[in-house]
Design an enzyme around this catalytic site. Structure first.
Site, PDB file in Angstrom:
ATOM      1  N   ASN A 196     -33.314  39.262  58.209  1.00  0.00           N
ATOM      2  CA  ASN A 196     -32.485  38.406  57.343  1.00  0.00           C
ATOM      3  C   ASN A 196     -31.006  38.741  57.562  1.00  0.00           C
ATOM      4  O   ASN A 196     -30.676  39.602  58.365  1.00  0.00           O
ATOM      5  CB  ASN A 196     -32.884  38.600  55.878  1.00  0.00           C
ATOM      6  CG  ASN A 196     -32.714  40.037  55.435  1.00  0.00           C
ATOM      7  OD1 ASN A 196     -31.611  40.553  55.357  1.00  0.00           O
ATOM      8  ND2 ASN A 196     -33.834  40.721  55.185  1.00  0.00           N
ATOM      9  N   PHE A 228     -31.604  44.779  42.945  1.00  0.00           N
ATOM     10  CA  PHE A 228     -30.709  43.655  43.203  1.00  0.00           C
ATOM     11  C   PHE A 228     -31.528  42.378  43.183  1.00  0.00           C
ATOM     12  O   PHE A 228     -32.735  42.407  43.437  1.00  0.00           O
ATOM     13  CB  PHE A 228     -30.005  43.801  44.558  1.00  0.00           C
ATOM     14  CG  PHE A 228     -28.710  44.531  44.457  1.00  0.00           C
ATOM     15  CD1 PHE A 228     -28.706  45.901  44.277  1.00  0.00           C
ATOM     16  CD2 PHE A 228     -27.497  43.853  44.511  1.00  0.00           C
ATOM     17  CE1 PHE A 228     -27.503  46.590  44.160  1.00  0.00           C
ATOM     18  CE2 PHE A 228     -26.291  44.532  44.392  1.00  0.00           C
ATOM     19  CZ  PHE A 228     -26.293  45.896  44.216  1.00  0.00           C
TER      20      PHE A 228
HETATM   21  N1  CTP Z   1     -37.453  44.567  47.208  1.00  0.00           N
HETATM   22  C1  CTP Z   1     -38.259  45.639  47.521  1.00  0.00           C
HETATM   23  N2  CTP Z   1     -39.337  45.460  48.334  1.00  0.00           N
HETATM   24  C2  CTP Z   1     -39.635  44.254  48.844  1.00  0.00           C
HETATM   25  C3  CTP Z   1     -38.810  43.156  48.519  1.00  0.00           C
HETATM   26  C4  CTP Z   1     -37.738  43.347  47.703  1.00  0.00           C
HETATM   27  O1  CTP Z   1     -37.997  46.729  47.061  1.00  0.00           O
HETATM   28  N3  CTP Z   1     -40.661  44.126  49.654  1.00  0.00           N
HETATM   29  C5  CTP Z   1     -36.319  44.796  46.304  1.00  0.00           C
HETATM   30  C6  CTP Z   1     -34.947  44.568  46.890  1.00  0.00           C
HETATM   31  O2  CTP Z   1     -34.416  45.743  47.461  1.00  0.00           O
HETATM   32  C7  CTP Z   1     -34.150  44.125  45.684  1.00  0.00           C
HETATM   33  C8  CTP Z   1     -35.169  43.460  44.793  1.00  0.00           C
HETATM   34  O3  CTP Z   1     -36.446  43.865  45.272  1.00  0.00           O
HETATM   35  O4  CTP Z   1     -33.624  45.209  44.963  1.00  0.00           O
HETATM   36  C9  CTP Z   1     -35.100  41.975  44.699  1.00  0.00           C
HETATM   37  O5  CTP Z   1     -35.402  41.350  45.900  1.00  0.00           O
HETATM   38  P1  CTP Z   1     -35.656  39.777  45.993  1.00  0.00           P
HETATM   39  O6  CTP Z   1     -36.044  39.495  47.386  1.00  0.00           O
HETATM   40  O7  CTP Z   1     -34.542  39.038  45.392  1.00  0.00           O
HETATM   41  O8  CTP Z   1     -36.809  39.570  45.001  1.00  0.00           O
HETATM   42  P2  CTP Z   1     -38.335  39.488  45.149  1.00  0.00           P
HETATM   43  O9  CTP Z   1     -38.892  40.466  44.183  1.00  0.00           O
HETATM   44  O10 CTP Z   1     -38.716  39.639  46.566  1.00  0.00           O
HETATM   45  O11 CTP Z   1     -38.668  38.067  44.541  1.00  0.00           O
HETATM   46  P3  CTP Z   1     -38.613  36.575  45.122  1.00  0.00           P
HETATM   47  O12 CTP Z   1     -39.233  36.592  46.444  1.00  0.00           O
HETATM   48  O13 CTP Z   1     -39.359  35.846  44.101  1.00  0.00           O
HETATM   49  O14 CTP Z   1     -37.158  36.198  45.144  1.00  0.00           O
END
Ligand code: CTP
Length: 398
Positions: A210, A323
Site C-alpha cells: 500500500n 490508527f
Molecule cells: N492493523 C493491524 N493488523 C492488521 C490490519 C490493521 O494491526 N492486519 C492495525 C493498523 O496498524 C491500524 C489499525 O489496525 O492501527 C487500523 O487499520 P485499518 O486498516 O484502518 O482498519 P481495519 O481494522 O483493517 O479495518 P477495515 O478494513 O474495516 O478498515
C-alpha cells in the site's frame, strides 16, 4: 525538527572537521533555534569566523577579551543556553573540559554552563581517540552529565581508516533535538511504534502493498525518544532515514510484524500501531516467477492476522493506540475499532482531506479515547501531532 525559542551555543574547536560545523550551524538555524558560535583560536585557522557570522546571523565569539557587549558575555552565553554543542571537539578541548581548565572563551562557557545540556562530538585521529587518556576524559565528562556523540568509523584526514570521524551534521542536529526539544515526560517508559507498509509476496519478484510512507510512525518514534522514552520501532518497508537512538526492527510481511509486535508487547508501557498492515496476502507464494499467459489471472488472497486486535486481547495495563484511516464515516468507524479491538485511544485520519494521509508531511487527526473523549487536532506537521498523541498516551498511562 523544530527548536524555535531554544538557544544553542555551538562551540567549534580546531580540527579538520571544523568545516563541517558550518553545515551543523546552518541546520540548527533551520530548526528555528537561536545559534551563537564560539570558536577556539585554532578553529579560526580551519574556517573563518565570517562564515559562521553569515550563517547564524549573530556575532561569533573567539576570545574572552573581546567581550563587546553589555554584561559579561561568557556568563550570559552560558546562562541563556538550552544546550552547548561542541562539534568537532578535539582531544585538547576534551582534556581541558574534563579537568576544569578555562583558558579561552569556549572552555570558559562550558565551565559556566555545567547546569545546562552539554553535548560534545569528538573528532580526531583514531589513535588519539583510542588513547586511554582521551577515553578516561570522555568517561569523566559523561559521569558529569555530558552527552558524548560517538564518532564514526571510516577514512580519516590523516589517511588512516578508523574511528574518529565527525558524524553527519544531520545526525548531530537530531541529537541536539532529542536532548532539548521536549520535556522528558516519557522518561523510564518503553514505547513501541509500528510504522510503514507491509509487503506480501506473490512470487520472487512481486508483492502486494500500500501507499504508506511510514512518516507518521517514524515521527512518533523520534518524538517518543525526544520525550525520554526507550523506543523500539518495528518498521515495515519505507525509504525513510532511521531515527537515532531508537531500536529499529525491520520487517517485511504482516506475519513478521505480528511476531515482532507480540514479542515486544508484554514489556512495553505504550504501543502505537501506525503501520499500514496488509489485511490480505496471496494465499500461496509461487517459488518461481509467475509467467504471463493468455487471459486473466485470478489471485486468491487470505486474511492476515489483525495484530492490533490480538494485542487488545493480550493487554495487561499497557496503553494501546491504533490508527484508523478511512475514506468515509471516519469517527463512526474509529469508535467501532476502539471498542472491537480493546484500544485505549485511536487516531483517526481521513484520506479525503487535503494535507492528510499518505506521504504528506502534515496530517489531520481526530483523537478518540476509551472514555469517549473526541478531540479534533488542527492540521499540523506529523512531528507536532506525534508529540500531541504521545502526551495523551502518557496521560492515559497515569
Ligand atoms: N492493523 C493491524 N493488523 C492488521 C490490519 C490493521 O494491526 N492486519 C492495525 C493498523 O496498524 C491500524 C489499525 O489496525 O492501527 C487500523 O487499520 P485499518 O486498516 O484502518 O482498519 P481495519 O481494522 O483493517 O479495518 P477495515 O478494513 O474495516 O478498515
Amino acid at each position: 525538527m523544530m527548536l524555535k525559542g531554544k538557544n544553542v551555543v555551538l562551540g567549534v574547536t580546531g580540527g579538520i572537521a571544523a568545516y563541517k560545523a558550518a553545515d551543523v550551524a546552518s541546520r540548527l538555524v533551520k530548526t528555528g533555534a537561536d545559534v551563537k558560535v564560539i570558536m577556539t583560536e585554532d578553529a579560526t585557522r580551519f574556517i573563518a569566523p565570517e562564515t559562521f557570522r553569515a550563517i547564524v546571523n549573530n556575532r561569533v565569539y573567539t576570545s574572552v577579551f573581546d567581550e563587546k557587549e553589555e554584561g559579561v558575555a561568557h556568563i550570559e552565553l552560558a546562562r541563556n543556553a538550552d544546550a552547548v554543542l561542541v562539534a568537532p571537539a578535539t582531544a585538547n578541548f576534551i582534556g581541558k573540559a574534563a579537568c576544569g581548565i578555562a583558558d579561552d572563551m569556549l572552555s570558559t562557557v562550558v565551565l559556566a554552563a555545567h547546569d545546562k545540556k552539554i553535548i560534545i562530538a569528538p573528532a580526531m585521529n583514531c589513535h588519539m581517540y583510542e588513547n586511554p587518556i582521551v577515553q578516561e576524559n570522555l568517561k569523566r565528562l559523561m559521569e558529569r552529565g555530558f552527552v558524548v556523540i560517538e564518532p564514526e568509523s571510516g577514512h580519516l584526514a590523516c589517511g588512516e581508516d578508523g574511528k574518529g570521524r565527525l558524524p553527519q551534521p544531520e545526525d548531530i542536529v537530531e541529537r541536539v533535538f532529542a536532548e532539548i526539544a521536549y520535556e522528558k515526560n516519557l522518561a523510564g517508559k518503553r514505547v513501541v511504534v509500528t510504522a510503514g507498509a507491509t509487503q506480501e509476496a506473490l512470487d520472487p519478484v512481486r508483492y502486494v502493498t500500500n501507499h504508506s510512507s511510514g512518516k507518521m510512525g517514524y515521527a512518533l518514534a523520534k518524538i517518543a525518544r525526544a520525550k525520554g522514552a526507550e523506543v523500539t520501532l518495528i518498521s515495515g518497508v519505507t525509504s525513510l532515514k532511521k531515527p537515532i537512538d531508537v531500536n529499529v526492527i525491520d520487517v517485511v510481511s504482516a506475519r513478521d510484524m505480528y511476531e515482532k509486535a507480540i514479542e515486544c508487547f508484554d514489556d512495553c508501557d505504550i504501543m502505537i500501531k501506525a503501520a499500514a498492515v496488509a489485511d490480505y496476502r496471496p494465499k500461496s507464494i509461487s517459488e518461481q516467477k509467475i509467467k504471463k499467459r493468455e487471459g486473466a489471472l485470478v489471485l486468491e488472497l487470505e486474511r492476515t492476522d489483525d495484530i492490533l486486535a490480538q494485542l487488545g486481547k493480550r493487554k495487561k495495563g499497557q496503553i494501546l493506540v491504533g490508527f484508523c484511516m478511512e475514506t468515509e464515516k471516519l469517527v463512526e468507524s474509529a469508535k467501532r475499532k476502539l471498542k472491537d479491538k480493546n484500544l485505549d485511544m485511536v487516531c483517526a485520519n481521513s484520506l479525503n482531506k487535503e494535507g492528510a494521509g499518505f506521504g504528506t508531511d502534515t496530517n489531520i487527526i481526530t483523537l478518540i479515547n476509551k472514555s469517549g473523549n473526541e478531540e479534533e487536532l488542527p492540521i499540523d506537521t506529523k512531528e507536532n501531532l506525534a508529540a500531541e498523541i504521545l502526551d495523551r498516551a502518557a496521560e492515559l498511562l497515569k
